[in-house]
Every structure is written in structure tokens, then in C-alpha cells.
Design a protein around this motif. Sequence first.
Motif, short mmCIF file in Angstrom:
data_model
loop_
_atom_site.label_atom_id
_atom_site.label_comp_id
_atom_site.label_asym_id
_atom_site.label_seq_id
_atom_site.Cartn_x
_atom_site.Cartn_y
_atom_site.Cartn_z
N GLN A 138 2.31 6.89 -6.70
CA GLN A 138 1.39 7.97 -7.07
C GLN A 138 2.06 9.33 -6.89
OE1 GLN A 138 -1.77 7.01 -4.37
NE2 GLN A 138 -2.82 5.66 -5.82
N HIS A 159 0.84 -1.20 0.00
CA HIS A 159 0.00 0.00 0.00
C HIS A 159 0.88 1.26 0.00
CE1 HIS A 159 -3.27 2.74 0.91
NE2 HIS A 159 -2.57 3.20 1.93
N LEU A 203 0.75 13.45 -1.52
CA LEU A 203 0.74 11.99 -1.61
C LEU A 203 1.99 11.39 -0.98
CD1 LEU A 203 -0.66 11.56 -5.23
CD2 LEU A 203 -1.79 10.87 -3.11
N HIS A 232 2.35 1.89 -3.38
CA HIS A 232 1.42 2.53 -4.30
C HIS A 232 1.34 4.03 -4.04
CE1 HIS A 232 -0.62 -1.04 -6.21
NE2 HIS A 232 0.17 -1.59 -5.30
N ARG A 233 1.34 4.43 -2.78
CA ARG A 233 1.32 5.86 -2.45
C ARG A 233 2.59 6.55 -2.98
NH1 ARG A 233 -3.37 6.62 -2.19
NH2 ARG A 233 -4.57 6.57 -0.28
N TRP A 234 3.75 5.93 -2.74
CA TRP A 234 5.00 6.52 -3.25
C TRP A 234 4.97 6.61 -4.77
CZ3 TRP A 234 7.52 9.25 -0.03
CH2 TRP A 234 7.75 8.86 1.29
N GLY A 238 1.59 11.49 2.66
CA GLY A 238 0.67 10.42 3.02
C GLY A 238 1.37 9.07 3.09
N ALA A 239 2.25 8.82 2.15
CA ALA A 239 3.01 7.56 2.17
C ALA A 239 3.92 7.52 3.39
CB ALA A 239 3.83 7.40 0.89
#
Length: 192
Positions: free
Chosen positions: A147, A140, A184, A143-145, A187-188
Motif C-alpha cells: 500500500q 499483513h 503507511l 500488504h502495508r508495504w 505503519g508497516a
Amino acid sequence: MSSRGFHVHGPHEHELEHAAQHEPKGFAGKLAVITAILATVGAFFSYMGGATQANAGILKNDAAIRKTEAGNQWNYYQAKSGKQNLAELALDLTASEEQKTKYRDKIARYEKEKADIKLAAEKLEAESKHFDEQSAEQLHMHHRWAQATTALQVSIALAAIALLTKRRWMEWATIAAGGIGVVLGVGAWLHW
């Protein structure tokens, strides 16, 4: 320039004067700095994305290893159950009290061994589940990194377009896309 003070501009000089008069103050320089910052942050985000992807793979591998070890323990448990069943059958078929005592002892020993094996198998299954959960969390984050990195790459492309078209609104689009990428990435970093 002629001897009478008459000045004739060449095509290059004219283009430089035109650019100096019509290009917003420091537009190219600002975009260069913004692009450099975005590229630097993007490189960090890309590294973190790769690291979390690698961690997810390693943790998934550890989960598979524990699951296999748990399977081996359950096979061992079944083998002990088979031996216990044979000892129970022998107990029922034998008439000698001495033999019955021997088989009762074996049955008790197999029962204890099975309990220990079951505990080991359940522990390995719990470890496997824990590694699977950690792997999912790392994936997960990956995926954040990814994005965040993509948003920064888009913002760098917008900066190039802004520089080529000299459109002020494209500079703002660059900053907006970069801001989204940074959010983002944060967030990661914070695991959300």
C-alpha cells in the motif's frame, strides 16, 4: 539584432522568456527533487514488501512441514494404539499367567510410547500454529508495504502531471499522496 540597435526575438527566445516569467520560481526543480525522494523511498518500500512476502511464504512452508510431521506422529500413535488393542485382546484370550504378564508389560510399554508420541505430535502442532501466525503477520506487513509503495507511485505520477500542467495544486496533491505513502510505510515498519 540589426545595425541600428533594433532587436528581433526568435520564437525560441520568446518561449524561454515566457517560461521564465510565468513558471513559478523553481517549480520544476522542486518537483524533480520531490520525485527523486519519493522514488528512493518507494524503492525501499518495494524491497521491504518483497522481503516480507518471501518471509510469509517461507514461514507458511515451515508450518506445513511441521503439520505433516505432526500427522506422521499421529499415525505412529494410531499404530501403537492398534498394537496395544491387540495386546489387550490377547490378554483377555490367554489363560497362561506367564502370557498375561507378557501382554500386561506390552500394554504398559505401548501406553508409555503413545504418551511420548502424543507429546511430540502436540509439540509439532504448536510449532505449526506458531509458524502460521508468523506467516500471517508477515503477510499483513507485506500488504502495508505494498500500500505504501502504491501511494508513492501515485504521488510520482501526480508529480509528472503537475510538471506537465504547471498546476500548483497538483504539487500539493503529490506531497499529500507521498505523505500517505510514508505514513503507511511507517505503519508497516512499526507492525500496525
